[in-house]
Design a protein around this motif. Structure first.
Motif, PDB file in Angstrom:
ATOM      1  N   MET A 174       0.835  -1.195   0.000  1.00  0.00           N
ATOM      2  CA  MET A 174       0.000   0.000   0.000  1.00  0.00           C
ATOM      3  C   MET A 174       0.868   1.242   0.000  1.00  0.00           C
ATOM      4  SD  MET A 174      -2.928  -0.979   2.810  1.00  0.00           S
ATOM      5  CE  MET A 174      -3.711   0.632   2.716  1.00  0.00           C
ATOM      6  N   PRO A 175       0.559   2.236  -0.834  1.00  0.00           N
ATOM      7  CA  PRO A 175       1.295   3.502  -0.784  1.00  0.00           C
ATOM      8  C   PRO A 175       1.127   4.156   0.586  1.00  0.00           C
ATOM      9  CG  PRO A 175      -0.068   3.351  -2.763  1.00  0.00           C
ATOM     10  CD  PRO A 175      -0.460   2.215  -1.885  1.00  0.00           C
ATOM     11  N   ILE A 176       2.063   5.024   0.927  1.00  0.00           N
ATOM     12  CA  ILE A 176       2.051   5.637   2.250  1.00  0.00           C
ATOM     13  C   ILE A 176       0.773   6.435   2.473  1.00  0.00           C
ATOM     14  CG2 ILE A 176       3.328   7.655   1.406  1.00  0.00           C
ATOM     15  CD1 ILE A 176       3.480   6.063   4.936  1.00  0.00           C
ATOM     16  N   ARG A 177       0.263   7.095   1.436  1.00  0.00           N
ATOM     17  CA  ARG A 177      -0.964   7.882   1.617  1.00  0.00           C
ATOM     18  C   ARG A 177      -2.160   6.977   1.918  1.00  0.00           C
ATOM     19  NH1 ARG A 177       0.234   7.796  -3.761  1.00  0.00           N
ATOM     20  NH2 ARG A 177      -1.381   7.081  -5.224  1.00  0.00           N
ATOM     21  N   HIS A 178      -2.178   5.772   1.367  1.00  0.00           N
ATOM     22  CA  HIS A 178      -3.261   4.842   1.666  1.00  0.00           C
ATOM     23  C   HIS A 178      -3.143   4.334   3.099  1.00  0.00           C
ATOM     24  CE1 HIS A 178      -4.086   3.776  -2.850  1.00  0.00           C
ATOM     25  NE2 HIS A 178      -4.105   5.070  -2.596  1.00  0.00           N
ATOM     26  N   ARG A 179      -1.910   4.154   3.578  1.00  0.00           N
ATOM     27  CA  ARG A 179      -1.730   3.744   4.974  1.00  0.00           C
ATOM     28  C   ARG A 179      -2.206   4.835   5.923  1.00  0.00           C
ATOM     29  NH1 ARG A 179       4.355   1.099   5.050  1.00  0.00           N
ATOM     30  NH2 ARG A 179       4.203  -0.011   3.065  1.00  0.00           N
ATOM     31  N   ALA A 226      -5.908   4.737   6.069  1.00  0.00           N
ATOM     32  CA  ALA A 226      -6.362   3.624   6.912  1.00  0.00           C
ATOM     33  C   ALA A 226      -6.206   3.970   8.391  1.00  0.00           C
ATOM     34  CB  ALA A 226      -5.579   2.359   6.572  1.00  0.00           C
ATOM     35  N   GLY A 227      -5.119   4.662   8.741  1.00  0.00           N
ATOM     36  CA  GLY A 227      -4.934   5.092  10.120  1.00  0.00           C
ATOM     37  C   GLY A 227      -5.968   6.123  10.546  1.00  0.00           C
ATOM     38  N   LEU A 228      -6.347   7.026   9.625  1.00  0.00           N
ATOM     39  CA  LEU A 228      -7.371   8.018   9.926  1.00  0.00           C
ATOM     40  C   LEU A 228      -8.716   7.347  10.194  1.00  0.00           C
ATOM     41  CD1 LEU A 228      -8.127  11.025  10.119  1.00  0.00           C
ATOM     42  CD2 LEU A 228      -8.598  10.972   7.654  1.00  0.00           C
ATOM     43  N   VAL A 229      -9.032   6.321   9.411  1.00  0.00           N
ATOM     44  CA  VAL A 229     -10.267   5.568   9.651  1.00  0.00           C
ATOM     45  C   VAL A 229     -10.238   4.927  11.031  1.00  0.00           C
ATOM     46  CG1 VAL A 229     -11.654   3.613   8.896  1.00  0.00           C
ATOM     47  CG2 VAL A 229     -10.674   5.156   7.203  1.00  0.00           C
ATOM     48  N   ALA A 230      -9.073   4.408  11.432  1.00  0.00           N
ATOM     49  CA  ALA A 230      -8.955   3.803  12.761  1.00  0.00           C
ATOM     50  C   ALA A 230      -9.253   4.825  13.860  1.00  0.00           C
ATOM     51  CB  ALA A 230      -7.555   3.220  12.937  1.00  0.00           C
ATOM     52  N   ILE A 231      -8.826   6.072  13.657  1.00  0.00           N
ATOM     53  CA  ILE A 231      -9.115   7.124  14.640  1.00  0.00           C
ATOM     54  C   ILE A 231     -10.612   7.424  14.668  1.00  0.00           C
ATOM     55  CG2 ILE A 231      -8.756   9.558  15.199  1.00  0.00           C
ATOM     56  CD1 ILE A 231      -5.930   9.293  14.083  1.00  0.00           C
ATOM     57  N   PHE A 232     -11.200   7.574  13.482  1.00  0.00           N
ATOM     58  CA  PHE A 232     -12.643   7.830  13.418  1.00  0.00           C
ATOM     59  C   PHE A 232     -13.418   6.731  14.133  1.00  0.00           C
ATOM     60  CE2 PHE A 232     -12.388  10.433   9.218  1.00  0.00           C
ATOM     61  CZ  PHE A 232     -12.047  11.561   9.953  1.00  0.00           C
ATOM     62  N   TRP A 233     -13.087   5.482  13.830  1.00  0.00           N
ATOM     63  CA  TRP A 233     -13.836   4.367  14.398  1.00  0.00           C
ATOM     64  C   TRP A 233     -13.501   4.138  15.874  1.00  0.00           C
ATOM     65  CZ3 TRP A 233     -13.326   0.502   9.700  1.00  0.00           C
ATOM     66  CH2 TRP A 233     -14.239   0.899   8.711  1.00  0.00           C
ATOM     67  N   GLY A 234     -12.289   4.469  16.288  1.00  0.00           N
ATOM     68  CA  GLY A 234     -11.954   4.330  17.699  1.00  0.00           C
ATOM     69  C   GLY A 234     -12.755   5.289  18.567  1.00  0.00           C
TER      70      GLY A 234
END
Length: 333
Positions: free
Chosen positions: A1-6, A9-17
């Protein structure tokens, strides 16, 4: 995965957390099944009016809506209403990652050894954190949350099989599926009287409505839209492990806001989870060969994405052919 896609994915983890805090406050006002119906209805109405229906097979749209929208949140909200702590719920729900990987194998996806080790490490980290909580939680909320995780995995696979040209449209139209079945379930189980009381409630109702708006806008539209976009471009076994970062955010936010403390062993487990996710998503270097079937298989054409292919070092045969062509060009005419 390109760094921007990672990073996405991390931003989604924050939203869902942070979603679990919002759900916690909303459940103090609304009954769980009606809250699920209300959540999706607020998104479904403008979606039907403003967003074109995605050109995907109807079975995958319904499967996505039933798995992600109905099963996941019906079980999750019921578990939290029954006493599942917000931080622990954010942890147990991440068992959707191994469920997604297993379901991915059934549709022909391949799992490299490196990613398998990363998933094992991340799951071990979840086990370390979970071992500190299971003694204080009843088995029913725990099992309900595991069922919610399986529903999430079904939604992941359905959204991947759909291969939408516009993933956000699929995410928005998924919300059209849950309202009617969830409203019927709410009327049957919770009753009209309890539903009416929740809508007319006072006191801290503003916190419940604020939590509901958060789950609708950031948890559902933004978070799920980005997640679906990533799932449509990468193997499920690559994207799904990022969901294991959600309990890190969930446990931390629950500790700060709700006073759910985390001990040393729990923090150690969070570190192990992050390590496993990083190993799972590590980019292959130029000296590592591409494994057969790594980018796809004949039995699963949706698994191949040319944008995923990275440049690897040339094989011996390729170098010989290149040398022969260069030698012919140097020969005099």
């Amino acid at each position: 995965m390109p760094i921007r896609h990672r990073l996405l994915a991390g931003l989604v983890a924050i939203f869902w957390g942070l979603n679990f805090l919002a759900i916690h406050y909303s459940l103090e006002q609304f009954p769980p099944f009606f809250l699920v119906a209300l959540r999706w209805t607020l998104i479904a109405i403008p979606t039907i009016i403003l967003v074109p229906r995605p050109r995907v097979p109807l079975r995958y749209l319904i499967g996505y809506g039933m798995g992600f929208g109905v099963l996941q949140f019906a079980f999750l909200y019921a578990a939290m209403d029954a006493g599942m702590p917000a931080g622990l719920a954010s942890l147990v729900l991440q068992s959707s990652a191994p469920f997604t990987v297993l379901l991915g194998l059934l549709i022909g996806e391949r799992l490299s050894a490196q990613r398998a080790v990363g998933i094992v490490i991340a799951v071990a980290g979840l086990g370390i954190v979970g071992s500190q909580h299971l003694g204080g939680a009843s088995w029913l909320p725990f099992l309900l949350t595991v069922c919610a995780a399986f529903g999430w995995a079904l939604g992941n696979i359905s959204s991947k099989l759909a291969q939408p040209a516009k993933p956000l449209h699929l995410t928005l139209w998924m919300t059209v599926v849950p309202p009617l079945p969830m409203l019927a379930l709410a009327l049957l189980v919770e009753g009209p009287a309890r539903i009416t009381d929740s809508l007319l409630g006072s006191g801290d109702a503003w916190a419940a409505w604020a939590g509901l708006l958060y789950t609708c806008l950031l948890g559902s539209v933004a978070g799920s839209g980005i997640w679906t976009w990533l799932m449509s471009r990468h193997p499920a076994s690559t994207v799904a492990p990022y969901s294991m970062l959600v309990p890190v955010v969930g446990l931390t936010s629950a500790w700060i806001v709700l006073g759910e403390t985390a001990n040393t062993i729990e923090l150690l487990g969070c570190v192990v989870v992050v390590s496993g996710v990083l190993l799972t998503s590590r980019t292959r270097t130029a000296t590592e060969p591409v494994q057969p079937g790594h980018f796809g298989s004949l039995t699963s054409p949706w698994y191949f994405d040319p944008a995923q292919v990275t440049v690897d070092s040339p094989t011996t045969e390729q170098r010989l052919r290149t040398g022969q062509r260069a030698a012919r060009r140097r020969q005099p005419c």
